[in-house]
Design a protein around this motif. Structure first.
Motif, PDB file in Angstrom:
ATOM      1  N   UNK A  90      33.971  41.331  29.491  1.00  0.00           N
ATOM      2  CA  UNK A  90      33.829  42.885  29.937  1.00  0.00           C
ATOM      3  C   UNK A  90      32.333  43.783  30.214  1.00  0.00           C
ATOM      4  N   UNK A  91      31.908  44.329  31.431  1.00  0.00           N
ATOM      5  CA  UNK A  91      31.327  45.073  32.628  1.00  0.00           C
ATOM      6  C   UNK A  91      31.342  45.845  32.251  1.00  0.00           C
ATOM      7  N   UNK A  92      31.069  47.435  30.857  1.00  0.00           N
ATOM      8  CA  UNK A  92      31.231  48.837  31.010  1.00  0.00           C
ATOM      9  C   UNK A  92      30.225  49.276  32.138  1.00  0.00           C
ATOM     10  N   UNK A  93      30.355  50.103  33.310  1.00  0.00           N
ATOM     11  CA  UNK A  93      29.986  50.484  33.690  1.00  0.00           C
ATOM     12  C   UNK A  93      29.189  52.271  34.115  1.00  0.00           C
ATOM     13  N   UNK A  94      28.534  52.784  34.207  1.00  0.00           N
ATOM     14  CA  UNK A  94      28.608  54.310  34.601  1.00  0.00           C
ATOM     15  C   UNK A  94      27.465  54.616  35.503  1.00  0.00           C
ATOM     16  N   UNK A  95      28.251  54.999  36.993  1.00  0.00           N
ATOM     17  CA  UNK A  95      27.008  55.424  37.746  1.00  0.00           C
ATOM     18  C   UNK A  95      26.326  54.300  38.013  1.00  0.00           C
TER      19      UNK A  95
ATOM     20  N   UNK B 201      30.787  55.013  26.429  1.00  0.00           N
ATOM     21  CA  UNK B 201      31.497  53.401  26.748  1.00  0.00           C
ATOM     22  C   UNK B 201      31.835  52.965  25.068  1.00  0.00           C
ATOM     23  N   UNK B 202      32.479  53.408  24.269  1.00  0.00           N
ATOM     24  CA  UNK B 202      33.080  53.061  22.830  1.00  0.00           C
ATOM     25  C   UNK B 202      34.473  53.149  23.735  1.00  0.00           C
ATOM     26  N   UNK B 203      35.002  54.592  23.825  1.00  0.00           N
ATOM     27  CA  UNK B 203      35.824  54.147  24.696  1.00  0.00           C
ATOM     28  C   UNK B 203      36.577  53.787  25.691  1.00  0.00           C
ATOM     29  N   UNK B 204      35.646  53.149  26.422  1.00  0.00           N
ATOM     30  CA  UNK B 204      36.059  52.696  27.193  1.00  0.00           C
ATOM     31  C   UNK B 204      35.791  51.006  27.239  1.00  0.00           C
ATOM     32  N   UNK B 205      35.361  50.196  26.624  1.00  0.00           N
ATOM     33  CA  UNK B 205      35.298  49.724  24.838  1.00  0.00           C
ATOM     34  C   UNK B 205      37.179  49.738  25.215  1.00  0.00           C
ATOM     35  N   UNK B 206      37.064  50.459  24.012  1.00  0.00           N
ATOM     36  CA  UNK B 206      38.115  50.634  22.696  1.00  0.00           C
ATOM     37  C   UNK B 206      39.969  50.590  24.318  1.00  0.00           C
TER      38      UNK B 206
ATOM     39  N   UNK C 247      40.345  47.031  24.480  1.00  0.00           N
ATOM     40  CA  UNK C 247      41.417  46.717  23.447  1.00  0.00           C
ATOM     41  C   UNK C 247      42.927  46.706  23.997  1.00  0.00           C
ATOM     42  N   UNK C 248      43.236  47.917  23.851  1.00  0.00           N
ATOM     43  CA  UNK C 248      44.602  48.493  23.826  1.00  0.00           C
ATOM     44  C   UNK C 248      45.320  48.406  24.299  1.00  0.00           C
ATOM     45  N   UNK C 249      44.441  47.347  25.696  1.00  0.00           N
ATOM     46  CA  UNK C 249      45.689  47.312  27.021  1.00  0.00           C
ATOM     47  C   UNK C 249      45.665  45.888  26.919  1.00  0.00           C
ATOM     48  N   UNK C 250      44.042  45.244  27.307  1.00  0.00           N
ATOM     49  CA  UNK C 250      44.573  44.046  27.353  1.00  0.00           C
ATOM     50  C   UNK C 250      44.375  42.847  26.257  1.00  0.00           C
TER      51      UNK C 250
ATOM     52  N   UNK D 195      33.436  38.643  25.277  1.00  0.00           N
ATOM     53  CA  UNK D 195      31.679  39.799  25.726  1.00  0.00           C
ATOM     54  C   UNK D 195      31.364  40.644  25.806  1.00  0.00           C
ATOM     55  N   UNK D 196      30.147  41.648  25.850  1.00  0.00           N
ATOM     56  CA  UNK D 196      30.268  42.660  26.764  1.00  0.00           C
ATOM     57  C   UNK D 196      28.938  42.634  27.447  1.00  0.00           C
ATOM     58  N   UNK D 197      28.562  43.015  27.996  1.00  0.00           N
ATOM     59  CA  UNK D 197      27.490  42.797  29.179  1.00  0.00           C
ATOM     60  C   UNK D 197      26.899  43.815  29.076  1.00  0.00           C
ATOM     61  N   UNK D 198      26.016  44.681  29.645  1.00  0.00           N
ATOM     62  CA  UNK D 198      24.712  45.587  30.167  1.00  0.00           C
ATOM     63  C   UNK D 198      25.163  45.025  31.621  1.00  0.00           C
ATOM     64  N   UNK D 199      24.539  46.612  32.707  1.00  0.00           N
ATOM     65  CA  UNK D 199      24.534  46.516  34.155  1.00  0.00           C
ATOM     66  C   UNK D 199      23.044  45.687  34.302  1.00  0.00           C
ATOM     67  N   UNK D 200      21.967  45.296  33.437  1.00  0.00           N
ATOM     68  CA  UNK D 200      21.253  44.745  33.462  1.00  0.00           C
ATOM     69  C   UNK D 200      21.578  43.248  32.708  1.00  0.00           C
TER      70      UNK D 200
END
Length: 741
Positions: free
Chosen positions: A145-150, A222-227, A230-233, A241-246
């Motif tokens: 998972x790559x959460x990204x924000x701007x 970010x917590x809501x993004x991951x949640x 989880x609830x969808x897939x 595994x959670x990655x950061x933008x860098x």
């Protein structure tokens, strides 16, 4: 993109319940202590919640007694010595206050010291990989998972492409799916993300393995993004595994993490130790050198005595999906911001809740191949710290939660203390100055009380003992740095990668000197942040700058003028009292007074690169970078220098002139609102109203807010209206200019 593979922005839904957890009571157990795992998967069952974990190291009580007990003994000794310094013939109220501050701060340092000693022993014995499970390819599928924000889309996809190519190189592409989870609020960046996603799929052959989702409503950040993922897939993936933008990770590291989790069914989370790389400015290179030399020592130390009650740092960690879904649903804190609302620093809380629910939380500091980057300047660090400070102070509301393990509560206290200690240090320094002023300007009372004493009480502070207390405190701060250097010296490849003995020693001295000067600047900045947050000022949610640290000098002066003024005033006041006090205060005074040049010079890329050329602040990962890191950096550089022949003036024009992008954008639009079920989208209604009356795209686009732009780009009919306006602007007869030509 392969012609034979249909475009698939997301896989089929696989919902998984993620109930919100209560902080007032523990959740009911979902499996008996002796319940066998379901035959179809050893990954989806809850382990026992009491007793020793099978994955836990032995003798944890003894380990914690040595580290925590040792810190308590040292703190007691330090408190006794400081009391003798301040109260030779009785304690004044100021002295008692200063002693209380000293005890709290010394305890913080002592615990770090004893933990570092444990880490030194663990590194020398090559600990930190006890969960390792060698073998063939894993048997289960993992989501990255790559959460990204701007963030910069090309930068994000460069890292993902490097990781995916490395995974394919090991023949494990069928075991990993990649999800780009966008919370972006900038409409231009959003469309660039979609284009970067399509390019990534084409370059990697990733359709069906690489997915993209944009979330228009950024609930819980970010917590809501991951949640939401989880609830969808979540039901389709035993772990993610959670990655950061860098973030960048080696493929063999990913496989080792999955094998370890498959081999230990009681483990809910495995945190790696990300090594900081890619630093160009002096500040970033200092951070990466410190992280490479001292970081493993610290990580091995906490892993040694945390055991199965480890912590989570928010990224570069593998998480068992069922453990996260079952236990890590974050509640909304009561009250108003900055303490109420959605939890900002969610990672510590998620780890504590999973451990409360009976899942082991581990760190594997000996597992190499996990990388991240540092903020490029002191200013960027302050921006990130401001957000983290508010999130960590929120932990005060979670500390009393029922059922948390003692070590989990210590994690929360550590997060709080990492920022509360800054104003405590400031108060300690100011109290010392006040005591000196009192001794200098207030006449002492040699015969207190009724004045009938035959012998005077001399107001004395023991200067020799004070010197030794100061030396002892500095030793506790500096010895871990020396131990970190010794661990590097013990490994030939690490030693050479850091420039050999002379380069390593010179780098350590340089980093210690500059970090010592910057310490009071950071202290004052964090103190201001803590006070502002306590007064109710929300930090907001801003994207982090990750490249050039250059800042205009006027901005540096504006941000650090208060530090300079305070430093000058402290220096003048200390000199007026006594030259000896001025000498004792010199490191703090110099750091604050030089805040502006420190912030400006350490943000310079040229200075950082000059030091690299002469062999200072080097790390092995930049001398001999691993292939995945080399590939990610090459892709990022290529995307940064690729010329844009005709950059689109806005995201609507970008969609209009790229039919494949427009078709993909339409396919990725969220479902339309369900009347009388879904709430009204005020931003969409406002945007549609403005579009209805608009005759020119440029005019209406400039008038729309970012939220309204996102809303109209997410709605099919509104998007059609935007495209119609774009065509009218491009060609009076209603065709795009390129087609007309």
């Amino acid at each position: 993109m392969d012609a034979g593979v249909p475009f698939q922005p997301l896989p089929p839904d696989a919902p998984l319940a993620m109930p919100t957890q209560s902080l007032r009571q523990t959740s009911p157990h979902q499996a008996s202590p002796h319940q066998a795992p379901p035959p179809q998967s050893s990954q989806h069952y809850a382990p026992p919640r009491s007793g020793r974990f099978a994955s836990a190291p032995r003798a944890m009580a003894l380990r914690r007694l040595l580290v925590i007990g040792g810190a308590i003994v040292m703190t007691g000794f330090g408190a006794r010595e400081m009391y003798r310094v301040l109260a030779v013939n009785g304690a004044t109220p100021l002295a008692v206050f200063m002693l209380a501050l000293f005890v709290a701060l010394f305890a913080w340092i002592a615990l770090s010291f004893t933990s570092a000693i444990a880490g030194f022993a663990s590194v020398l014995t090559r600990g930190g990989q006890r969960l390792a499970a060698p073998g063939a390819l894993p048997s289960t599928r993992t989501a990255l998972l790559m959460p990204t924000y701007n963030e910069s889309p090309s930068r994000v996809t460069a890292g993902l492409q490097a990781i995916d190519e490395a995974i394919q190189g090991l023949g494990a592409a069928h075991l990993f799916d990649i999800f780009i989870l966008s919370d972006t609020t900038n409409p231009e960046v959003w469309v660039q993300e979609e284009k970067a996603f399509l390019d990534l799929c084409r370059q990697t052959g990733g359709p069906g393995r690489i997915f993209y989702r944009h979330r228009a409503n950024n609930t819980a950040r970010k917590a809501g993004n991951i949640a939401e993922w989880v609830t969808r897939f979540g039901a389709a993936y035993p772990q993610f595994l959670i990655l950061d933008a860098d973030s960048v990770m080696r493929a063999d590291t990913l496989l080792a993490l999955v094998r370890a989790m498959e081999a230990h069914p009681d483990v809910g989370l495995i945190q790696t130790l990300p090594i900081i790389t890619g630093g160009a400015t002096l500040f970033a290179r200092m951070q990466q050198f410190a992280g490479r030399v001292y970081g493993p020592l610290i990580a091995h130390g906490i892993a040694w005595w945390h055991g199965a009650e480890g912590n989570y740092w928010g990224h570069n960690a593998l998480i068992r999906t069922i453990a996260f879904a079952e236990q890590a649903g974050l509640p909304e804190l009561p009250g108003r911001k900055p303490f109420g609302g959605h939890i900002m620093s969610h990672d510590f809380i998620e780890a504590a809740l999973m451990r409360r629910g009976g899942w082991a939380i581990h760190m594997m500091p000996g597992l190499e191949g996990s990388y991240e980057e540092s903020p490029p300047s002191l200013i960027d660090l302050a921006v990130r710290d401001r957000r983290w400070c508010q999130g960590n102070l929120q932990h005060m509301a979670v500390l009393p939660a029922r059922g948390l393990h003692m070590i989990s509560r210590m994690h929360l206290l550590t997060g709080i203390g990492s920022y509360i200690t800054a104003p405590l240090w400031l108060l300690f320094l100011l109290t010392g100055v006040l005591i000196a002023l009192q001794a200098r300007f207030i006449p002492p009372d040699y015969f207190p009380g009724n004045g009938k004493s035959l012998f005077p009480q001399w107001p004395v502070i023991d200067p020799v003992r004070a010197m030794w207390v100061f030396i002892g405190t500095m030793a506790l701060l500096l010895v871990p740095k020396l131990l970190g250097m010794l661990t590097v010296m013990a490994h030939r490849d690490l030693r050479r990668g850091c420039g050999g003995f002379l380069g390593l020693l010179g780098s350590l001295l340089l980093e210690t000197l500059i970090a010592g000067l910057m310490a009071p600047v950071v202290m004052l900045t964090q103190s201001i942040d803590v006070v502002a947050i306590l007064l109710g000022r929300d930090s907001g949610w801003n994207a982090q700058r990750r490249d050039d640290g250059g800042v205009p000098l006027r901005d540096v002066v504006r941000l650090y003028r208060r530090h300079t003024i305070l430093g000058v005033l402290l220096g003048i006041g200390a000199w007026a009292v006594s030259p000896y006090l001025a000498l004792w205060m010199l490191p703090v005074v110099l750091g604050l007074a030089l805040a502006v040049p420190l912030a400006a010079l350490t943000a310079r890329r040229s200075l950082g690169m000059a030091l690299r050329r002469i062999g200072l602040l080097r790390i092995p990962e930049e001398v001999h970078p691993p292939e995945v890191l080399r590939r990610a950096q090459a892709l990022a550089r290529t995307s940064a220098i690729e010329p844009l022949a005709k950059p689109a003036p806005n995201s609507v024009s970008a969609l209009l002139h790229d039919p494949a992008l427009l078709a993909a954008h339409r396919q990725m639009l969220p479902p339309p609102r369900r009347p009388r079920i879904d709430p009204l989208n005020v931003a969409l209604l406002t945007g549609i109203a403005q579009l209805t009356e608009a005759d020119c795209l440029d005019t209406v686009w400039a008038a729309l807010t970012a939220a309204e732009k996102i809303a109209v780009l997410s709605d099919g009919p509104a998007l059609d209206r935007l495209l119609a306006l774009a065509r009218r602007d491009a060609d009076p007869i209603g065709r795009p200019a390129e087609i007309a030509r």
